[in-house]
Design an enzyme around this catalytic site. Structure first.
Site, PDB file in Angstrom:
ATOM      1  N   TYR A   1       0.833  -1.213   0.000  1.00 53.87           N
ATOM      2  CA  TYR A   1       0.000   0.000   0.000  1.00 53.87           C
ATOM      3  C   TYR A   1       0.867   1.263   0.000  1.00 53.87           C
ATOM      4  O   TYR A   1       0.638   2.191  -0.775  1.00 53.87           O
ATOM      5  CB  TYR A   1      -0.885  -0.049   1.247  1.00 53.87           C
ATOM      6  CG  TYR A   1      -1.914   1.054   1.366  1.00 53.87           C
ATOM      7  CD1 TYR A   1      -3.134   0.976   0.702  1.00 53.87           C
ATOM      8  CD2 TYR A   1      -1.683   2.165   2.177  1.00 53.87           C
ATOM      9  CE1 TYR A   1      -4.087   1.969   0.827  1.00 53.87           C
ATOM     10  CE2 TYR A   1      -2.626   3.167   2.316  1.00 53.87           C
ATOM     11  CZ  TYR A   1      -3.830   3.063   1.638  1.00 53.87           C
ATOM     12  OH  TYR A   1      -4.771   4.060   1.772  1.00 53.87           O
TER      13      TYR A   1
ATOM     14  N   LYS B   1       1.087   4.041  -2.919  1.00 59.50           N
ATOM     15  CA  LYS B   1       0.693   5.430  -2.634  1.00 59.50           C
ATOM     16  C   LYS B   1       1.874   6.383  -2.832  1.00 59.50           C
ATOM     17  O   LYS B   1       1.668   7.555  -3.197  1.00 59.50           O
ATOM     18  CB  LYS B   1       0.122   5.541  -1.220  1.00 59.50           C
ATOM     19  CG  LYS B   1      -1.197   4.789  -1.019  1.00 59.50           C
ATOM     20  CD  LYS B   1      -2.305   5.332  -1.892  1.00 59.50           C
ATOM     21  CE  LYS B   1      -3.674   4.751  -1.526  1.00 59.50           C
ATOM     22  NZ  LYS B   1      -4.745   5.250  -2.403  1.00 59.50           N
TER      23      LYS B   1
HETATM   24  P1  NAD Z   1     -13.481   2.387   0.985  1.00 60.27           P
HETATM   25  O1  NAD Z   1     -13.032   0.979   0.996  1.00 60.27           O
HETATM   26  O2  NAD Z   1     -14.591   2.813   1.886  1.00 60.27           O
HETATM   27  O3  NAD Z   1     -13.869   2.840  -0.495  1.00 60.27           O
HETATM   28  C1  NAD Z   1     -13.068   2.523  -1.592  1.00 60.27           C
HETATM   29  C2  NAD Z   1     -13.979   2.362  -2.781  1.00 60.27           C
HETATM   30  O4  NAD Z   1     -13.175   2.027  -3.909  1.00 60.27           O
HETATM   31  C3  NAD Z   1     -14.986   1.233  -2.597  1.00 60.27           C
HETATM   32  O5  NAD Z   1     -16.254   1.664  -3.021  1.00 60.27           O
HETATM   33  C4  NAD Z   1     -14.450   0.136  -3.507  1.00 60.27           C
HETATM   34  O6  NAD Z   1     -15.454  -0.705  -4.039  1.00 60.27           O
HETATM   35  C5  NAD Z   1     -13.804   0.966  -4.592  1.00 60.27           C
HETATM   36  N1  NAD Z   1     -12.836   0.195  -5.348  1.00 60.27           N
HETATM   37  C6  NAD Z   1     -11.836  -0.596  -4.868  1.00 60.27           C
HETATM   38  N2  NAD Z   1     -11.180  -1.181  -5.867  1.00 60.27           N
HETATM   39  C7  NAD Z   1     -11.769  -0.754  -7.022  1.00 60.27           C
HETATM   40  C8  NAD Z   1     -11.538  -1.011  -8.386  1.00 60.27           C
HETATM   41  N3  NAD Z   1     -10.575  -1.847  -8.780  1.00 60.27           N
HETATM   42  N4  NAD Z   1     -12.331  -0.412  -9.312  1.00 60.27           N
HETATM   43  C9  NAD Z   1     -13.313   0.429  -8.928  1.00 60.27           C
HETATM   44  N5  NAD Z   1     -13.581   0.709  -7.624  1.00 60.27           N
HETATM   45  C10 NAD Z   1     -12.829   0.120  -6.697  1.00 60.27           C
HETATM   46  O7  NAD Z   1     -12.165   3.233   1.253  1.00 60.27           O
HETATM   47  P2  NAD Z   1     -11.940   4.786   1.590  1.00 60.27           P
HETATM   48  O8  NAD Z   1     -11.468   4.876   2.984  1.00 60.27           O
HETATM   49  O9  NAD Z   1     -13.102   5.586   1.156  1.00 60.27           O
HETATM   50  O10 NAD Z   1     -10.676   5.055   0.672  1.00 60.27           O
HETATM   51  C11 NAD Z   1     -10.742   5.784  -0.543  1.00 60.27           C
HETATM   52  C12 NAD Z   1      -9.326   6.105  -0.985  1.00 60.27           C
HETATM   53  O11 NAD Z   1      -8.684   6.878   0.014  1.00 60.27           O
HETATM   54  C13 NAD Z   1      -8.443   4.877  -1.212  1.00 60.27           C
HETATM   55  O12 NAD Z   1      -7.601   5.090  -2.316  1.00 60.27           O
HETATM   56  C14 NAD Z   1      -7.642   4.807   0.068  1.00 60.27           C
HETATM   57  O13 NAD Z   1      -6.426   4.147  -0.110  1.00 60.27           O
HETATM   58  C15 NAD Z   1      -7.450   6.276   0.363  1.00 60.27           C
HETATM   59  N6  NAD Z   1      -7.147   6.567   1.762  1.00 60.27           N
HETATM   60  C16 NAD Z   1      -8.041   6.289   2.765  1.00 60.27           C
HETATM   61  C17 NAD Z   1      -7.687   6.575   4.082  1.00 60.27           C
HETATM   62  C18 NAD Z   1      -8.610   6.309   5.228  1.00 60.27           C
HETATM   63  O14 NAD Z   1      -8.167   6.461   6.371  1.00 60.27           O
HETATM   64  N7  NAD Z   1      -9.850   5.935   5.016  1.00 60.27           N
HETATM   65  C19 NAD Z   1      -6.454   7.142   4.360  1.00 60.27           C
HETATM   66  C20 NAD Z   1      -5.579   7.408   3.314  1.00 60.27           C
HETATM   67  C21 NAD Z   1      -5.945   7.122   2.023  1.00 60.27           C
END
Ligand code: NAD
Length: 251
Positions: free
Chosen positions: A157, A161
């Site tokens: 990851y 990133k």
């Molecule tokens: P989440 O799991 O709630 O949502 C992610 C969404 O992406 C889901 O709807 C999933 O179905 C979709 N997805 C995954 N793989 C996919 C693919 N191959 N094609 C299409 N859709 C796909 O996660 P989140 O917390 O909302 O995270 C969103 C983004 O933010 C991610 O890239 C994550 O790495 C990043 N992020 C999140 C956090 C956190 O603390 N939540 C922190 C840093 C970065």
């Protein structure tokens, strides 16, 4: 300020979590939205219905961004066909497959690299020409604090990133002369489904390292996306904005 009226946006992984919040924040600011989803059509339709309720045009676009060039080109084409253009692309879809480095297998490594780095690359490649032709565009990549500081159990990851930050800066340099900007948001710990099954000890440890001392909300991140998407951010490109309670303080 930050009026997006008349703009069109495509948000990958837009059916829940950060993607959903960003799609709806864009809609509240006046943008029409394409909500990409992989499997949960019902959740995507619910986001579309909310955006329509706000008076916007909105459409759900199925597609798996980890599948590479053809899949990403099809997502972009469907969004352009439905909305007429895509002025703003948010590469938000992402997954985790956490494991210690010495235990990580090929599936865990590849799934995360293909989704979190390959997806944004192929989506950006697909949207680049239409945006260059339009001589304007906004690309926003969802990186992570883990990509800037590393995180035990997240070699895949953090590598993806961090790679996304390199992609952001290169895209910014290559497309700047055509009026297209590319920036990244690097959230810290934000409350979503992705983080809900983290062990309490891990959440406590991360919160303890965060100067502001609490977990962020999806709205905190959506506000940064609205800013990057706006006309007001026209002179900002190649940047990484930490929305992370201060856990990373870069120069
Ligand atoms: P989440 O799991 O709630 O949502 C992610 C969404 O992406 C889901 O709807 C999933 O179905 C979709 N997805 C995954 N793989 C996919 C693919 N191959 N094609 C299409 N859709 C796909 O996660 P989140 O917390 O909302 O995270 C969103 C983004 O933010 C991610 O890239 C994550 O790495 C990043 N992020 C999140 C956090 C956190 O603390 N939540 C922190 C840093 C970065």
């Amino acid at each position: 300020m930050f009026d997006l009226t008349g703009k069109t946006a495509l948000v990958t992984g837009g059916s829940r979590g950060l993607g959903r919040a960003i799609a709806l924040a864009f809609a509240r600011q006046g943008a029409d939205v394409a909500v990409n989803y992989r499997g949960n059509a019902e959740a995507a339709d619910a986001v579309v219905a909310e955006a329509v309720g706000l008076g916007r045009r909105a459409v759900a676009v199925q597609g798996d961004t980890s599948e590479g060039r053809e899949a990403c080109e099809a997502i972009v084409k469907a969004a352009i066909d439905e909305l007429g253009s895509v002025d703003i692309l948010v590469n938000n879809a992402g997954i985790t497959r956490d494991n210690l480095l010495v235990r990580m297998d090929a599936d865990e490594w590849e799934a995360v690299i293909d989704t979190n780095l390959g997806g944004p690359f192929w989506m950006t490649r697909a949207i680049a020409r239409p945006m260059m032709k339009a001589r304007s565009g906004r690309i926003i990549n969802m990186s992570s604090a883990a990509g800037r500081m590393g995180n035990p159990g997240q070699a895949n990851y953090a590598a993806a990133k961090a790679g996304l930050i390199g992609l952001t800066k290169t895209t910014a340099r290559e497309l700047a002369s055509r009026g297209v900007t590319c920036n990244a948001i690097a959230p810290g710990l934000i409350e979503t489904d992705l983080t809900s099954d983290l062990p309490q000890a891990a959440t406590d440890a991360l919160t303890g390292m965060t100067p502001l001392g609490y977990i962020g909300s999806v709205e905190d991140v959506a506000a940064a996306a609205v800013y990057f998407a706006s006309d007001e951010a026209r002179y900002v490109t190649g940047q990484v904005l930490g929305v992370d309670g201060g856990i990373v303080m870069g120069s």
